[in-house]
Write an enzyme that holds these catalytic residues in place. Structure first.
Site, short mmCIF file in Angstrom:
data_model
loop_
_atom_site.label_atom_id
_atom_site.label_comp_id
_atom_site.label_asym_id
_atom_site.label_seq_id
_atom_site.Cartn_x
_atom_site.Cartn_y
_atom_site.Cartn_z
N LYS A 74 0.82 -1.20 0.00
CA LYS A 74 0.00 0.00 0.00
C LYS A 74 0.86 1.26 0.00
O LYS A 74 2.04 1.24 0.31
CB LYS A 74 -0.93 0.01 1.22
CG LYS A 74 -2.08 -0.98 1.11
CD LYS A 74 -2.86 -0.84 -0.17
CE LYS A 74 -3.65 0.45 -0.26
NZ LYS A 74 -4.35 0.59 -1.57
N HIS A 95 -1.53 5.26 -6.15
CA HIS A 95 -2.85 5.87 -6.37
C HIS A 95 -2.83 7.36 -6.02
O HIS A 95 -3.59 7.84 -5.18
CB HIS A 95 -3.92 5.13 -5.56
CG HIS A 95 -4.06 3.68 -5.90
ND1 HIS A 95 -4.58 3.26 -7.10
CD2 HIS A 95 -3.75 2.55 -5.20
CE1 HIS A 95 -4.59 1.93 -7.13
NE2 HIS A 95 -4.08 1.49 -5.99
N LEU A 239 -11.93 2.19 -14.23
CA LEU A 239 -10.53 2.58 -14.11
C LEU A 239 -10.11 3.44 -15.29
O LEU A 239 -10.35 3.09 -16.44
CB LEU A 239 -9.63 1.33 -14.06
CG LEU A 239 -8.13 1.61 -14.09
CD1 LEU A 239 -7.68 2.26 -12.78
CD2 LEU A 239 -7.33 0.35 -14.35
N ILE A 268 -12.45 3.18 -5.36
CA ILE A 268 -12.24 4.16 -4.30
C ILE A 268 -10.78 4.56 -4.15
O ILE A 268 -10.47 5.68 -3.75
CB ILE A 268 -12.83 3.64 -2.96
CG1 ILE A 268 -12.94 4.78 -1.94
CG2 ILE A 268 -12.03 2.46 -2.44
CD1 ILE A 268 -13.91 5.87 -2.31
N ASP A 269 -9.84 3.66 -4.50
CA ASP A 269 -8.42 4.02 -4.44
C ASP A 269 -8.10 5.19 -5.36
O ASP A 269 -7.14 5.93 -5.13
CB ASP A 269 -7.54 2.83 -4.83
CG ASP A 269 -7.28 1.89 -3.67
OD1 ASP A 269 -7.06 2.38 -2.55
OD2 ASP A 269 -7.32 0.67 -3.87
N ALA A 298 -10.75 0.89 0.97
CA ALA A 298 -9.71 1.27 0.02
C ALA A 298 -8.62 0.22 -0.16
O ALA A 298 -7.79 0.36 -1.05
CB ALA A 298 -9.08 2.59 0.46
N MET A 300 -9.33 -3.45 -0.24
CA MET A 300 -10.14 -4.66 -0.16
C MET A 300 -9.32 -5.95 -0.14
O MET A 300 -9.54 -6.82 0.70
CB MET A 300 -11.15 -4.70 -1.31
CG MET A 300 -12.29 -3.72 -1.16
SD MET A 300 -13.41 -3.76 -2.59
CE MET A 300 -14.01 -5.44 -2.49
#
Length: 370
Positions: A74, A95, A239, A268-269, A298, A300
């Site tokens: 992340k 992101h 996307l 959501i990212d 964000a 999942m």
């Protein structure tokens, strides 16, 4: 090169940037690997397993302080970003488009920041995003089916129904990797499924694969509105590479949806594709707007860290090896698809969508590398 894999600190995030197998491969190539203490607990790999693979165990501070390249899952959190150094390479999901604070911190760090989600391949696909898109697409239906249950605020529907009682209806907005995997799960559970996409070739491909069990609809604002208002479960699977997700479902549409219906925003990212979305966490995954349950976690795939980590490493390891073996500059100069992953370098924004989203100056990545 000294490569670091710190323990993830985001809420309920148990994935890790490197598996023991990846560590063993990097060590076999002559590199050193330092792994954050207990970083692999979520995937069933304790510190002893990483040490047996050739890694060294250290504190998070030591990982960030010593590593030439940090490999994560992340985006770095605020407390991690302050530890970035200008000579360091960061390789992870970023992101950045909707995340101004992170972008500013990465610019200020001077580090070389390469985002999994914009690395490309010769066919125009996103090979490092695909594994997590597969996981997220499948999980989106599981999460949506769970949220449809009355104790979780939903309408009290079983997604697939039972004999004599019709199934719930699922609308998937976007027919890419996330959408295709969501469709597979929803059809498998017996839901009535519609996919909406503006790419005719994608619709044709999905129609060939799923046949009469899937209704395909060309995407227009009117079509989205019509099908969202009839849906029990809406999956947002949109996307635009590197950019903010477009807001395809408006607040007005949400206000007119069925009470107890559910929306899962997999985009959501990248800011989310529903106007009423805001990021949530695994510990507090849902909220309700106008009687509609929203699931907007964000990260999942972090809920299934074993599956996710091994799937991700299968895709990332060749790029990690290239960056380590050649050094970041040479590796990116040699591979235009890896170069596409460069988002920030030496204080410059090198991804056009990120720059446009935040009104920042864009610098061509080749020019930025010098």
């Amino acid at each position: 090169m000294l490569i670091g894999a710190p323990k993830e600190v985001k809420d309920a995030e148990a994935r890790v940037g490197l598996t023991p197998t990846a560590v063993h491969e990097l060590v076999a190539h002559g590199h050193e690997v330092v792994v954050g203490s207990n970083a692999g607990i979520g995937i069933g790999a304790n510190d002893a397993i990483y040490e047996a693979a050739g890694g060294r165990i250290a504190s998070a501070d030591d990982v960030w302080a010593t590593a030439d390249m940090v490999v994560k899952v992340k985006e770095p959190q605020a407390g991690e970003r302050v530890m970035l150094r200008s000579e360091q390479v960061l390789f992870t999901y970023l992101h950045l488009a909707p995340d101004v604070p992170q972008t500013n911190d990465l610019i200020a760090s001077g580090a070389t920041c390469i985002a999994y989600e914009t690395v490309s391949d010769p066919h125009g696909r996103l090979p490092l995003l695909a594994p997590m898109s597969q996981v997220a697409g499948r999980m989106s239906v599981q999460a949506g089916a769970n949220a449809l249950e009355a104790p979780h605020g939903g309408a009290g529907l079983l997604l697939g129904g039972v004999p004599g009682v019709p199934p719930a209806s699922t609308v998937v907005i976007g027919g890419g990797v996330v959408g295709e995997n969501a469709i597979e799960m929803a059809i498998g559970l017996g839901s009535r499924v519609t996919v909406v996409d503006r790419n005719v070739e994608a619709l044709e491909r999905l129609d060939r694969r799923f046949g009469p069990g899937l209704q395909t609809v060309y995407s227009t604002r009117r079509a989205i509105e019509e099908h969202v208002l009839e849906a029990d479960l809406v999956i947002g699977a949109v996307l635009v590479t590197g950019a903010r997700a477009p807001k395809l479902v408006t607040a007005d549409m949400v206000s007119r949806m069925k009470p107890g219906s559910v929306m899962v925003d997999v985009a959501i990212d990248q800011g989310g594709c529903f106007e009423t979305s805001h990021a949530t966490t695994h510990s507090d995954p849902t909220f309700v707007v106008d009687g509609v349950v929203h699931y907007c976690v964000a990260n999942m795939p972090g809920a299934v860290p074993r599956t996710s980590t091994y799937a991700l490493n299968n895709a990332t390891l060749p790029f990690v090896l290239a960056l380590a073996d050649k050094g970041a500059r040479e590796a990116m100069r040699d591979d235009p698809h890896l170069l596409a992953g460069l988002n920030v370098h030496a204080g410059m924004v090198t991804e056009a969508h990120v720059a446009a989203s935040q009104d920042l100056t864009y610098v061509d990545p080749i020019e930025a590398l010098g």
